[in-house]
Design a protein around this motif. Structure first.
Motif, PDB file in Angstrom:
ATOM      1  N   LYS A  73       0.811  -1.206   0.000  1.00 14.51           N
ATOM      2  CA  LYS A  73       0.000   0.000   0.000  1.00 14.51           C
ATOM      3  C   LYS A  73       0.850   1.264   0.000  1.00 14.51           C
ATOM      4  O   LYS A  73       0.594   2.201  -0.773  1.00 14.51           O
ATOM      5  N   ARG A  74       1.862   1.305   0.832  1.00 12.43           N
ATOM      6  CA  ARG A  74       2.668   2.532   0.937  1.00 12.43           C
ATOM      7  C   ARG A  74       3.413   2.813  -0.367  1.00 12.43           C
ATOM      8  O   ARG A  74       3.420   3.946  -0.863  1.00 12.43           O
ATOM      9  N   ILE A  77       0.851   3.931  -3.100  1.00 10.47           N
ATOM     10  CA  ILE A  77       0.432   5.335  -2.978  1.00 10.47           C
ATOM     11  C   ILE A  77       1.564   6.262  -3.407  1.00 10.47           C
ATOM     12  O   ILE A  77       1.345   7.249  -4.130  1.00 10.47           O
ATOM     13  N   THR A  80       1.821   6.414  -7.144  1.00 11.13           N
ATOM     14  CA  THR A  80       0.703   7.159  -7.736  1.00 11.13           C
ATOM     15  C   THR A  80       0.917   8.661  -7.570  1.00 11.13           C
ATOM     16  O   THR A  80       0.731   9.436  -8.521  1.00 11.13           O
ATOM     17  N   ARG A  95      -3.256   4.038  -6.663  1.00 11.19           N
ATOM     18  CA  ARG A  95      -3.899   4.069  -5.348  1.00 11.19           C
ATOM     19  C   ARG A  95      -3.703   5.463  -4.774  1.00 11.19           C
ATOM     20  O   ARG A  95      -2.548   5.930  -4.635  1.00 11.19           O
ATOM     21  N   PRO A  97      -3.817   8.522  -1.864  1.00 14.66           N
ATOM     22  CA  PRO A  97      -3.569   8.576  -0.419  1.00 14.66           C
ATOM     23  C   PRO A  97      -4.870   8.508   0.367  1.00 14.66           C
ATOM     24  O   PRO A  97      -5.886   9.078  -0.052  1.00 14.66           O
ATOM     25  N   ASP A  98      -4.858   7.807   1.481  1.00 12.74           N
ATOM     26  CA  ASP A  98      -6.043   7.757   2.333  1.00 12.74           C
ATOM     27  C   ASP A  98      -6.443   9.177   2.751  1.00 12.74           C
ATOM     28  O   ASP A  98      -5.580   9.989   3.129  1.00 12.74           O
ATOM     29  N   THR A 105     -10.797   5.723   1.447  1.00 16.53           N
ATOM     30  CA  THR A 105      -9.660   5.027   0.874  1.00 16.53           C
ATOM     31  C   THR A 105     -10.094   4.514  -0.490  1.00 16.53           C
ATOM     32  O   THR A 105     -11.292   4.306  -0.721  1.00 16.53           O
ATOM     33  N   LYS A 107      -8.871   2.918  -4.770  1.00 13.75           N
ATOM     34  CA  LYS A 107      -7.966   2.636  -5.888  1.00 13.75           C
ATOM     35  C   LYS A 107      -8.732   2.814  -7.205  1.00 13.75           C
ATOM     36  O   LYS A 107      -9.358   1.870  -7.688  1.00 13.75           O
ATOM     37  N   CYS A 178      -6.096  15.279  -1.735  1.00 13.60           N
ATOM     38  CA  CYS A 178      -4.641  15.275  -1.895  1.00 13.60           C
ATOM     39  C   CYS A 178      -4.163  16.371  -2.854  1.00 13.60           C
ATOM     40  O   CYS A 178      -2.975  16.433  -3.186  1.00 13.60           O
TER      41      CYS A 178
END
Length: 540
Positions: A73-74, A77, A80, A95, A97-98, A105, A107, A178
């Motif tokens: 996940k990290r 992100i 992306t 994906r 960022p949360d 959350t 994708k 974001c």
């Protein structure tokens, strides 16, 4: 406490499912994914991969594919964000960022640069997104996918499917959070309307498109963003209350109670949710006959059980509290009458019931026709069942490779014309029957068409006759009516259109068992239409 983060599916799915996921007092069911849901999922995954692989093969400048990063996940992100900061024209499989403040959350399948400051979200859906009754839907191509490249279609209008647009709105809000949103809140859906030549149909997420309930005005038309903000916000509150519960006195009451609906059939929570409703609960018994709001409005009006609704009068209910809560639904009277009929059937222990006074046309020679097509909308099988003097013969016209639709259709239609000519030469009448619209619609694609009763315009659709003659609480689909009316049985334990597309894919790869299943399934379908017709005639 960890933040509540909801995916793009939450706003368009059952709010009680969100409650169940966050309520620690609700048992975690260990159930396999329902076959129907797995088939839908697999179809969607396959179509998405097909589109994205075709896109990647174009080798467009600025095309970035991040699908391989989905496991971390990290890193996902970060990649992306890096692609967006670099101004990539197309980002697939990213994906975002949360959004901790917004509780999101997600994708998105696709992110498309607007040529100025940011990105539009886009999604791939294994269903049609165009309405052929209209035109001028703005659409772009894989080669030139951006909003600025979109042009009106002369042969299709944009179909506003609320669930699709709510998901786009979810990703739009995440892009805002974001700081990578485009100048205008638009999004696109790539559907199955153009097999082999996918297009992106564009939507303005600010345009009022959905007729909804309004506590102040009764009815309001709201945009995708307005609908999403309301539904997402409500589910955040549902989740927040749910996770405070400990199974102790003083626990906050759930904001939503279980309500039976179509979604329950494939929901992992059904066994600890709707299946626990009291015996006779209206929504549990009738499920998709009405929507959640309609069931809640009936509960508020004191109608909670099948017996309650079976004894109810639609006109009285519509004139009272119930009518005020569902005034935004254009078909509310029709839907309620159908639900009352379904409740009366359930009360009497019936699934379907024939009504008297409906004629079904007769002929000396009766032909039932059924067509099958692949996941990419290519016809690979026509089946004919010819019945005369009580004796039936099934003839399939099949090309599992699905390489020449016209040749296949020509063989079937020529054979049908020969059957009709033979009947006429013997002084015998002939009628052709089908169920719903695909058969004549597919046949009309391949002129020249046979004359007389073999012409698709002369074929008789059994579905309108069934709707006029049969009350049903399982819908009027071929399988529901054939099973619960004449008691027709399919040889395959799990027959269905989606399943047949999976069998076709396997048969095309050389699986003889799948090929046999396809032919048995098609033959059972045409025999089902004959069985329904004969069952309807029992009342004459």
């Amino acid at each position: 406490m960890r933040p509540i983060l909801l995916s793009g599916y939450a706003a368009k799915s059952c709010a009680r499912a969100v409650h169940n996921a966050y309520d620690p007092t609700v048992p975690r069911p260990d159930v396999p994914v329902a076959p129907e849901l797995r088939a839908l999922f697999d179809t969607g995954v396959d179509f998405e991969a097909e589109v994205l692989d075709a896109w990647a093969a174009l080798r467009l400048p600025g095309y970035v594919d991040l699908r391989d990063l989905d496991g971390d996940k990290r890193v996902h992100i970060g990649a992306t964000l890096g692609a967006m900061r670099a101004g990539a024209a197309v980002i697939v499989g990213g994906r975002l960022p949360d959004d901790l403040d917004g509780g999101r959350t997600g994708k998105p399948d696709i992110l498309l640069h607007d040529g100025d400051r940011g990105y539009h979200p886009a999604d791939i859906k294994a269903h049609h997104v165009l309405d052929r009754k209209h035109d001028n839907a703005p659409a772009s191509t894989l080669k030139a996918p951006a909003w600025r490249d979109a042009a009106p279609l002369p042969d299709g209008g944009a179909r506003h499917r609320e669930e699709d647009l709510l998901q786009l709105a979810h990703y739009w809000r995440m892009l805002q959070a974001c700081g990578h949103q485009a100048a205008e809140p638009r999004g696109a859906i790539c559907g199955t309307d153009r097999p082999g030549d996918p297009i992106l149909v564009w939507y303005d997420l600010r345009t009022p498109a959905f007729r909804t309930f309004s506590r102040t005005g009764g009815v309001a038309t709201r945009s995708a963003l307005e609908r999403y903000d309301h539904e997402h916000g409500f589910r955040r509150r549902v989740a927040d209350v749910a996770r405070q519960r400990r199974g102790e006195p003083g626990d906050p009451a759930p904001l939503v109670e279980p309500v039976g609906q179509d979604e329950c059939a494939t929901c992992r929570w059904a066994s600890v949710c709707v299946d626990t409703l009291p015996a006779g609960d209206l929504s549990a018994e009738l499920r998709g006959a009405l929507g959640v709001r309609e069931y809640l409005a009936l509960r508020a009006a004191g109608i909670r059980t099948v017996d309650d609704l079976a004894a109810g009068d639609p006109a009285t209910l519509l004139a009272g509290l119930y009518g005020g809560e569902v005034g935004h639904l254009r078909t509310r009277a029709f839907r309620l009458r159908k639900a009352v009929t379904a409740a009366r059937l359930a009360r009497d222990g019936l699934v379907v019931r024939r009504r008297a006074g409906h004629d079904v046309p007769h002929a000396d020679v009766e032909v039932d026709i059924d067509v099958e097509w692949s996941a990419d909308d290519v016809v690979y099988l026509w089946g004919l069942l010819v019945t005369e003097d009580g004796v039936s013969a099934y003839t399939p016209f099949v090309d599992l490779a699905a390489t020449d639709e016209e040749r296949l259709a020509r063989a079937c239609l020529d054979h049908l014309a020969a059957v009709a000519a033979d009947a006429a030469a013997r002084g015998r009448s002939l009628l052709v029957f089908h169920y719903a619209s695909p058969e004549p619609r597919q046949a009309r694609r391949f002129p020249p068409l046979p004359d007389g009763p073999a012409h698709p315009d002369a074929w008789i659709d059994l579905l309108p006759l069934v709707r006029a003659a049969v009350d049903s609480r399982a819908g009027h689909g071929l399988k529901a009516i054939a099973r619960h009316g004449p008691g027709h049985v399919w040889r395959d334990p799990d027959p269905g259109g989606l399943q047949s597309q999976q069998w076709h894919a396997a048969a095309r790869d050389g699986d003889p068992v799948a090929a046999r299943r396809l032919l048995d399934y098609n033959e059972d379908d045409v025999r089902a239409t004959r069985a329904i017709r004969e069952w309807l005639r029992l009342q004459e």
